[in-house]
Design an enzyme around this catalytic site. Structure first.
Site, PDB file in Angstrom:
ATOM      1  CG  HIS A 281       7.523   1.166  -2.480  1.00 56.00           C
ATOM      2  ND1 HIS A 281       6.170   0.977  -2.557  1.00 56.00           N
ATOM      3  CD2 HIS A 281       7.838   1.023  -1.166  1.00 56.00           C
ATOM      4  CE1 HIS A 281       5.678   0.713  -1.358  1.00 56.00           C
ATOM      5  NE2 HIS A 281       6.675   0.752  -0.492  1.00 56.00           N
ATOM      6  CG  HIS A 286       6.111   4.814   1.758  1.00 61.24           C
ATOM      7  ND1 HIS A 286       5.185   4.462   2.721  1.00 61.24           N
ATOM      8  CD2 HIS A 286       6.663   3.646   1.329  1.00 61.24           C
ATOM      9  CE1 HIS A 286       5.173   3.141   2.863  1.00 61.24           C
ATOM     10  NE2 HIS A 286       6.060   2.627   2.032  1.00 61.24           N
ATOM     11  CD  GLU A 326       3.965  -0.410   2.389  1.00 64.44           C
ATOM     12  OE1 GLU A 326       3.648  -0.406   1.184  1.00 64.44           O
ATOM     13  OE2 GLU A 326       5.012   0.095   2.803  1.00 64.44           O
ATOM     14  CB  SER A 345       4.590   2.523  -5.486  1.00 63.90           C
ATOM     15  OG  SER A 345       4.357   1.373  -4.696  1.00 63.90           O
TER      16      SER A 345
END
Length: 452
Positions: A281, A286, A326, A345
């Protein structure tokens, strides 16, 4: 701040940001004590201050702050500014006695103390042992909960974060073949979708990570290598974290262009599912966009706004983080693209978010901050940014509505936060901006001369 739930391949992670506040109300980032402020005016005589202090001591009252100055309204007197911990109701009981000792007593009222926040980048070391959960402690429904070897492995990796201090090199992790294979499954599934579903900035940067940071499906990249690359592009850097941080701690880190990243990986038995953020993730969702200047500025803006604000404001900012960094979408030409890490992700939600089924709304922090969201299923609502710069400007305007009696400014030279709460500080910054404007005007003159 690292929390995730992947259902049917859908990542619902907010690095603990919105999630901890919504589902773990028992975790309060900081208990904000109250204080009551008074102005006590006494005659300029020997022992006046001693008498006041004795009175407070006799009534078992501690003072958190005291300062004095010559009274402007009452010549021959002194004004004492006193902060007393506690509510004004308790302090009011002392007023009759104080009036017998003072010419005047003014109760300014009760206000919340400003929560502690880091002032320099090394202050983030305080967060190393403040993780809330996950890390090596797994819930009973975690895929690796009954795997003793996996738990031992997680413990070994999280020790890197617990021992890490600012200035250290992030220790490399020698990943096992099983861990690399798990990474490979996720890597291949997601990279097949990026060209059509990820935003242009993400797709521009991902090949650079493949070239300079060993992004591929045969090995898991190391945090220090990635951090060095990010820092060379935008000044952002990675810092290992042992588990979930509070919303306040995680957001505070962003103010210093620091992203707290896990190093452990999900359990191999279900490679397309994890109940919390892991290295897949962090590094796939990110990292790429932290190398984009405008996205980096937007991320830091949320962090700067989080410094010293109330718990209620932290929740608002955490919710904005959830719907942007997010689970954010952005408009590029006539199409919508994904830029949120929880989407990038998660192959399942990455497909779903652009399917036309969910509702989309323009990003408006005042509205976004009050919007409820689920953490165990696909998002029913996504907010769309026109650009990262536009989102930053809207967020900055929203920041003026937060409960903070000062402004902050990040100094990239000292990697510290400056608190601006006086005319002197404003004048100093204005002088610096004037110097920058002089450089800009000179550059424009040089360019104009070349054009002619």
């Amino acid at each position: 701040m690292n929390s995730a739930a992947y259902t049917n391949g859908a990542a619902h992670t907010a690095d603990g940001v919105g999630t901890d506040l919504k589902r773990k109300s028992s975790f309060i980032d900081f208990v904000q004590p109250t204080r009551t402020s008074l102005i006590l005016t006494t005659e300029d005589r020997p022992g006046a201050l001693v008498d006041l202090l004795s009175y407070f001591s006799k009534n078992s009252i501690s003072l958190s702050h005291i300062e004095s100055r010559t009274s402007r309204q009452n010549p021959g007197h002194y004004d004492f500014f006193v902060d007393v911990p506690g509510e004004d109701a308790a302090v009011l009981a002392l007023v009759p006695g104080l009036k017998e000792m003072c010419k005047s007593v003014v109760v300014l009222g009760t206000e919340k103390e400003t929560p502690w926040f880091p002032r320099k980048i090394s202050d983030l070391d305080r967060f190393a042992d403040r993780t809330l959960e996950m890390g090596e402690e797994l819930s009973c429904d975690h895929p690796g909960a009954k795997d003793a070897e996996y738990r031992k492995r997680r413990y070994q990796i999280t020790q890197n974060a617990r021992e890490f201090r600012f200035g250290d090199r992030i220790p490399d992790v020698e990943y096992t073949q099983a861990e690399i294979e798990t990474w490979g499954v996720v890597f291949r599934r997601l990279t097949a979708l990026y060209p059509t579903h990820a935003c242009a900035e993400f797709n521009r940067l991902f090949p650079l990570l493949e070239k300079y940071c060993s992004y591929n499906d045969k090995s898991i990249p190391q945090l220090q290598t990635i951090s060095d690359f990010m820092h060379s592009q935008t000044g952002f850097r990675l810092r290992p974290v042992a588990g979930l941080l509070s919303s306040r701690d995680f957001l505070n880190g962003l103010a210093f262009r620091v992203f707290h990243s896990t190093q452990y990986i999900r359990h191999h038995s279900v490679p397309l599912y994890t109940p919390e953020p892991d290295v897949c993730h962090e590094l796939l969702g990110h990292v790429p966009l932290f190398a984009d200047p405008e996205f980096a500025d937007f991320s830091q803006e949320i962090g700067l706004l989080s410094l010293g604000v109330s718990d209620a404001d932290i929740e608002k900012l955490a919710t904005c983080y959830w719907f942007t960094i997010e689970f954010g979408l952005c408009r590029q030409g006539s199409e919508l693209k994904a830029y949120g890490a929880g989407l990038l992700s998660s192959f399942g939600e990455l497909e779903y978010c652009l399917s036309g089924k969910p509702e989309t709304r323009p990003f408006n922090p005042a509205v976004t901050a009050l919007t409820a969201f689920p953490i165990t299923e696909y998002q029913p609502i996504y907010f769309v940014a026109e650009s990262f710069e536009d989102a930053k400007q809207k967020l900055r305007a929203f920041g003026r509505t937060l409960t903070r009696q000062f402004a902050v400014r990040y100094n990239p030279y000292t990697e510290s936060v400056e608190v601006i709460n006086s005319h002197g500080e404003v004048n100093r910054i204005a002088h610096q901006l004037k110097s920058d404007m002089d450089v800009l005007v000179n550059a424009m003159d040089v360019l104009s001369a070349k054009d002619n």
